[in-house]
Design an enzyme around this catalytic site. Structure first.
Site, PDB file in Angstrom:
ATOM      1  N   CYS A   1       0.833  -1.200   0.000  1.00 33.34           N
ATOM      2  CA  CYS A   1       0.000   0.000   0.000  1.00 33.34           C
ATOM      3  C   CYS A   1       0.873   1.258   0.000  1.00 33.34           C
ATOM      4  O   CYS A   1       1.519   1.547  -0.994  1.00 33.34           O
ATOM      5  CB  CYS A   1      -0.979  -0.042   1.161  1.00 33.34           C
ATOM      6  SG  CYS A   1      -2.391   1.081   0.924  1.00 33.34           S
TER       7      CYS A   1
ATOM      8  N   HIS B   1      -3.599  -5.546   0.999  1.00 30.92           N
ATOM      9  CA  HIS B   1      -3.025  -5.761   2.329  1.00 30.92           C
ATOM     10  C   HIS B   1      -3.086  -7.240   2.745  1.00 30.92           C
ATOM     11  O   HIS B   1      -4.006  -7.655   3.451  1.00 30.92           O
ATOM     12  CB  HIS B   1      -3.805  -4.948   3.366  1.00 30.92           C
ATOM     13  CG  HIS B   1      -3.545  -3.486   3.337  1.00 30.92           C
ATOM     14  ND1 HIS B   1      -2.523  -2.897   4.050  1.00 30.92           N
ATOM     15  CD2 HIS B   1      -4.174  -2.489   2.676  1.00 30.92           C
ATOM     16  CE1 HIS B   1      -2.545  -1.587   3.848  1.00 30.92           C
ATOM     17  NE2 HIS B   1      -3.537  -1.313   3.008  1.00 30.92           N
TER      18      HIS B   1
ATOM     19  N   GLU C   1      -1.259  -8.631   4.991  1.00 32.15           N
ATOM     20  CA  GLU C   1      -1.017  -8.714   6.438  1.00 32.15           C
ATOM     21  C   GLU C   1      -2.287  -8.555   7.251  1.00 32.15           C
ATOM     22  O   GLU C   1      -2.323  -8.921   8.433  1.00 32.15           O
ATOM     23  CB  GLU C   1       0.031  -7.660   6.848  1.00 32.15           C
ATOM     24  CG  GLU C   1      -0.480  -6.232   7.006  1.00 32.15           C
ATOM     25  CD  GLU C   1      -0.695  -5.491   5.696  1.00 32.15           C
ATOM     26  OE1 GLU C   1      -1.032  -4.286   5.745  1.00 32.15           O
ATOM     27  OE2 GLU C   1      -0.529  -6.108   4.618  1.00 32.15           O
TER      28      GLU C   1
END
Length: 353
Positions: free
Chosen positions: A191, A318, A320
């Site tokens: 990002c 994302h 994570e």
């Protein structure tokens, strides 16, 4: 449940049904019936008309028109087992390589990023840009780094622009990043970190034709769940994942890939297309430019690229945020504790054995 509802009257008012038709019955007789798209369109029309005035009208039209189509919705197609902990033997041996979890003023994704790498067998080390500037940390002390998501410098110079300039216009820090990227080390940008690292492409081997990431076509911040296809690319980050389609979170206002010139675009889609590691796909798992399956309007669904023999990987979504199954807005009932995106982090651990 009955004990919790003591004193209340419960009435069974309906149940899901196959097909598109919604029916209301009373006394065994149907008193109302309509197609689901018609009802959903009527419910959504006011919001759609407001969206059309506020946002890009073409994107508003596309999202409203999609109501009529029977999309399969979110799904996955995995070429690997999410429960296969390929890093387990290395973790059991007690070896935890250090990874620099890099952040700057305004970055906010470092905690969840550290958690994902910790789960995969790394020792996550918090490294602020001020640590590099003051000599408290050196990137060459780490075999891997990750640049996290957020809003560095409030994106006032464009997504990741201020962060990148704090590197490019400081000779010692610029040289430190250049040495890191040129060495046999791993780097991930997610990002805001992706935006920053694409602005450093002159320091990264074989990244000269990378795009930059600019304002979403919808003209709005996009926070939603989409699906990504993992392409067949040579990257240690993606070993065993090629051909898979995975749901993932996105949260960005500037995620549309844009090339600096027609020549750069021509070279990328020609010679460098092998660097295209992720593409946004629709409900039929086909690469798409259609909104909202493609949340930013990136050409050919471009969502992530690699360079330096695949050691450097940048992506707008994302992973994570969804490395555990329970973090996903949708999950396959066959998944256990681990979400499929944990494989990316485990691949990195295996590459550093």
């Amino acid at each position: 449940v009955e004990a919790a509802l003591t004193g209340l009257t419960c009435v069974d008012v309906g149940a899901p049904a196959e097909g598109r038709h919604v029916r209301i019955r009373q006394g065994g007789m149907e008193i109302f019936g309509a197609e689901r798209p018609r009802l959903q369109s009527a419910w959504s029309e006011t919001s759609y008309r407001m969206q059309r005035l506020r946002d890009n009208p073409d994107c508003a039209d596309a999202e409203f028109a999609a109501i009529e189509h029977e999309s399969p919705g979110l799904s996955c197609n995995l070429g690997f087992d999410p429960d296969d902990d390929i890093a387990a033997p290395l973790i059991s041996a007690g070896s935890r390589p250090r990874i620099a979890v890099l952040r700057e003023q305004g970055v906010n994704g470092q905690i969840e990023m550290a958690a994902a790498f910790d789960r995969a067998g790394f020792e996550a080390v918090d490294v602020h840009m001020s640590d590099l500037l003051h000599g408290a940390a050196d990137l060459m002390d780490f075999p891997a780094l990750v640049a996290c998501g957020g809003f560095s410098y409030g994106d006032v110079l464009g997504g990741g622009g201020g962060w990148a300039k704090s590197i490019l216009y400081h000779d010692a820090i610029r040289e430190q990043f250049a040495r890191f990227f040129a060495s046999d080390r791993l780097a991930l940008g997610v990002c805001n970190g992706c935006q920053m690292m694409t602005a450093l492409k002159d320091l990264i081997p074989d990244a000269e034709d990378w795009p930059r990431f600019v304002r979403n076509r919808s003209e709005q911040f996009e926070g939603r769940t989409v699906m990504l296809q993992v392409n067949e690319v040579a990257s240690p980050w993606l070993a065993g994942m090629a051909g898979s389609v995975l749901p993932v979170a996105v949260a960005h206002g500037e995620g549309r890939a844009e090339f600096s010139s027609r020549d750069h675009a021509r070279r990328f889609w020609g010679r460098s297309a092998a660097q295209l590691c992720f593409q946004y796909v629709d409900g039929d798992h086909q690469a798409t430019e259609s909104y909202p399956a493609n949340p930013n309007g990136a050409e050919r669904g471009l969502a992530g690229v690699t360079a330096a023999d695949g050691r450097v990987l940048v992506m707008m979504p994302h992973p994570e945020r969804v490395f555990r199954a329970v973090q996903n807005a949708w999950q396959d009932p066959r998944w256990g504790e681990d979400g499929p995106w944990l494989r990316l982090f485990r691949n990195a651990r295996l590459a550093l054995r």
